[in-house]
Design a protein around this motif. Structure first.
Motif, PDB file in Angstrom:
ATOM      1  N   UNK A  60      -9.513   1.614   3.332  1.00 35.46           N
ATOM      2  CA  UNK A  60     -10.476   2.227   4.242  1.00 35.46           C
ATOM      3  C   UNK A  60     -11.452   3.057   3.419  1.00 35.46           C
ATOM      4  N   UNK A  61     -12.745   2.766   3.545  1.00 32.99           N
ATOM      5  CA  UNK A  61     -13.745   3.598   2.877  1.00 32.99           C
ATOM      6  C   UNK A  61     -13.795   4.935   3.606  1.00 32.99           C
ATOM      7  N   UNK A  62     -13.548   6.018   2.865  1.00 34.33           N
ATOM      8  CA  UNK A  62     -13.498   7.339   3.479  1.00 34.33           C
ATOM      9  C   UNK A  62     -14.622   8.261   3.022  1.00 34.33           C
ATOM     10  N   UNK A  63     -15.479   7.759   2.160  1.00 33.88           N
ATOM     11  CA  UNK A  63     -16.599   8.550   1.674  1.00 33.88           C
ATOM     12  C   UNK A  63     -17.407   7.730   0.704  1.00 33.88           C
ATOM     13  N   UNK A  64     -18.455   8.325   0.214  1.00 35.14           N
ATOM     14  CA  UNK A  64     -19.284   7.636  -0.769  1.00 35.14           C
ATOM     15  C   UNK A  64     -18.439   7.371  -2.018  1.00 35.14           C
ATOM     16  N   UNK A  65     -18.181   6.120  -2.266  1.00 35.92           N
ATOM     17  CA  UNK A  65     -17.444   5.704  -3.463  1.00 35.92           C
ATOM     18  C   UNK A  65     -15.984   6.157  -3.477  1.00 35.92           C
ATOM     19  N   UNK A  66     -15.385   6.380  -2.296  1.00 35.59           N
ATOM     20  CA  UNK A  66     -13.983   6.787  -2.217  1.00 35.59           C
ATOM     21  C   UNK A  66     -13.267   5.925  -1.174  1.00 35.59           C
ATOM     22  N   UNK A  67     -12.111   5.382  -1.580  1.00 34.13           N
ATOM     23  CA  UNK A  67     -11.323   4.507  -0.710  1.00 34.13           C
ATOM     24  C   UNK A  67      -9.917   5.073  -0.552  1.00 34.13           C
ATOM     25  N   UNK A  68      -9.432   5.097   0.694  1.00 37.08           N
ATOM     26  CA  UNK A  68      -8.037   5.406   0.986  1.00 37.08           C
ATOM     27  C   UNK A  68      -7.303   4.080   1.020  1.00 37.08           C
ATOM     28  N   UNK A  69      -6.317   3.933   0.156  1.00 36.00           N
ATOM     29  CA  UNK A  69      -5.551   2.699   0.052  1.00 36.00           C
ATOM     30  C   UNK A  69      -4.141   2.950   0.567  1.00 36.00           C
ATOM     31  N   UNK A  70      -3.759   2.232   1.617  1.00 31.75           N
ATOM     32  CA  UNK A  70      -2.412   2.322   2.177  1.00 31.75           C
ATOM     33  C   UNK A  70      -1.653   1.102   1.672  1.00 31.75           C
ATOM     34  N   UNK A  71      -0.714   1.320   0.780  1.00 32.32           N
ATOM     35  CA  UNK A  71      -0.063   0.237   0.067  1.00 32.32           C
ATOM     36  C   UNK A  71       1.387   0.140   0.502  1.00 32.32           C
ATOM     37  N   UNK A  72       1.833  -1.047   0.880  1.00 30.70           N
ATOM     38  CA  UNK A  72       3.223  -1.248   1.266  1.00 30.70           C
ATOM     39  C   UNK A  72       4.122  -0.739   0.135  1.00 30.70           C
ATOM     40  N   UNK A  73       5.115   0.003   0.494  1.00 33.11           N
ATOM     41  CA  UNK A  73       5.973   0.681  -0.474  1.00 33.11           C
ATOM     42  C   UNK A  73       6.531  -0.266  -1.547  1.00 33.11           C
ATOM     43  N   UNK A  74       7.018  -1.434  -1.148  1.00 39.36           N
ATOM     44  CA  UNK A  74       7.599  -2.375  -2.119  1.00 39.36           C
ATOM     45  C   UNK A  74       6.562  -2.836  -3.135  1.00 39.36           C
ATOM     46  N   UNK A  75       5.359  -3.131  -2.673  1.00 37.72           N
ATOM     47  CA  UNK A  75       4.295  -3.565  -3.584  1.00 37.72           C
ATOM     48  C   UNK A  75       3.881  -2.417  -4.503  1.00 37.72           C
ATOM     49  N   UNK A  76       3.830  -1.211  -3.964  1.00 35.76           N
ATOM     50  CA  UNK A  76       3.513  -0.028  -4.761  1.00 35.76           C
ATOM     51  C   UNK A  76       4.534   0.135  -5.891  1.00 35.76           C
ATOM     52  N   UNK A  77       5.815   0.094  -5.526  1.00 34.19           N
ATOM     53  CA  UNK A  77       6.870   0.288  -6.524  1.00 34.19           C
ATOM     54  C   UNK A  77       6.881  -0.824  -7.570  1.00 34.19           C
ATOM     55  N   UNK A  78       6.559  -2.052  -7.165  1.00 35.36           N
ATOM     56  CA  UNK A  78       6.541  -3.165  -8.108  1.00 35.36           C
ATOM     57  C   UNK A  78       5.504  -2.954  -9.207  1.00 35.36           C
ATOM     58  N   UNK A  79       4.394  -2.315  -8.862  1.00 29.09           N
ATOM     59  CA  UNK A  79       3.337  -2.106  -9.848  1.00 29.09           C
ATOM     60  C   UNK A  79       3.412  -0.756 -10.542  1.00 29.09           C
ATOM     61  N   UNK A  80       3.734   0.290  -9.783  1.00 30.76           N
ATOM     62  CA  UNK A  80       3.659   1.654 -10.301  1.00 30.76           C
ATOM     63  C   UNK A  80       5.005   2.157 -10.825  1.00 30.76           C
ATOM     64  N   UNK A  81       6.082   1.742 -10.184  1.00 29.99           N
ATOM     65  CA  UNK A  81       7.416   2.193 -10.562  1.00 29.99           C
ATOM     66  C   UNK A  81       8.118   2.840  -9.387  1.00 29.99           C
ATOM     67  N   UNK A  82       9.395   3.187  -9.574  1.00 32.63           N
ATOM     68  CA  UNK A  82      10.187   3.746  -8.478  1.00 32.63           C
ATOM     69  C   UNK A  82       9.584   5.029  -7.915  1.00 32.63           C
ATOM     70  N   UNK A  83       9.696   5.155  -6.620  1.00 35.76           N
ATOM     71  CA  UNK A  83       9.236   6.353  -5.923  1.00 35.76           C
ATOM     72  C   UNK A  83      10.398   7.349  -5.893  1.00 35.76           C
ATOM     73  N   UNK A  84      10.127   8.581  -6.285  1.00 39.18           N
ATOM     74  CA  UNK A  84      11.138   9.634  -6.224  1.00 39.18           C
ATOM     75  C   UNK A  84      11.253  10.112  -4.785  1.00 39.18           C
ATOM     76  N   UNK A  85      12.435  10.055  -4.248  1.00 39.95           N
ATOM     77  CA  UNK A  85      12.674  10.516  -2.879  1.00 39.95           C
ATOM     78  C   UNK A  85      13.487  11.800  -2.914  1.00 39.95           C
ATOM     79  N   UNK A  86      13.335  12.597  -1.901  1.00 41.52           N
ATOM     80  CA  UNK A  86      14.102  13.827  -1.787  1.00 41.52           C
ATOM     81  C   UNK A  86      13.634  14.611  -0.584  1.00 41.52           C
TER      82      UNK A  86
END
Length: 138
Positions: free
Chosen positions: A41-67
């Protein structure tokens, strides 16, 4: 490196619920929708809010710390008047947001309140009468 932020990416547990909250509940326009993967979602001039499915996020970025507790950051939507703060918070509540903190006058001279999206990410809706506040308004 230029001084700017291009994307804010949030890992979300239920992409369909997040899409519905932001698109249908808040009325925001989706710029890119890849079912099961990401909503952008474009939220401003040259700024995008990206809502990424958790599994796809973790596959690329790494494990999410939960707590317990909340993520140690907030997102903010600034508006031009205290009345617009109240209206935006009402829209978020109608969309199903958790109304974390009602709007109140703040010691820094503004007026703000908070809501949480379906994944608990905290959004501040704020009126900031100071010079920095005017820099972020359209």
């Amino acid at each position: 490196m230029d001084q700017r932020i291009s994307f804010v990416t949030l890992a979300v547990a239920d992409l369909d619920a997040s899409r519905a909250f932001y698109r249908d509940g808040l009325g925001w326009t989706v710029a890119l929708d890849v079912p099961g993967d990401v909503v952008m979602i474009e939220v401003g001039a040259h700024v995008v809010l990206s809502l990424w499915a958790r599994a796809a996020f973790e596959a690329e970025v790494g494990p999410i710390a939960d707590g317990p507790g909340v993520a140690p950051f907030t997102l903010a939507h600034n508006v031009a008047t205290p009345e617009e703060v109240d209206a935006a918070l009402a829209t978020a509540r109608a969309a199903g947001a958790d109304p974390v903190h009602p709007a109140a006058a703040r010691e820094w001279g503004g007026y703000s309140g908070y809501f949480a999206d379906p994944d608990g990410y905290r959004w501040e809706v704020a009126y900031n009468p100071g010079p920095i506040g005017s820099k972020v308004l359209p």
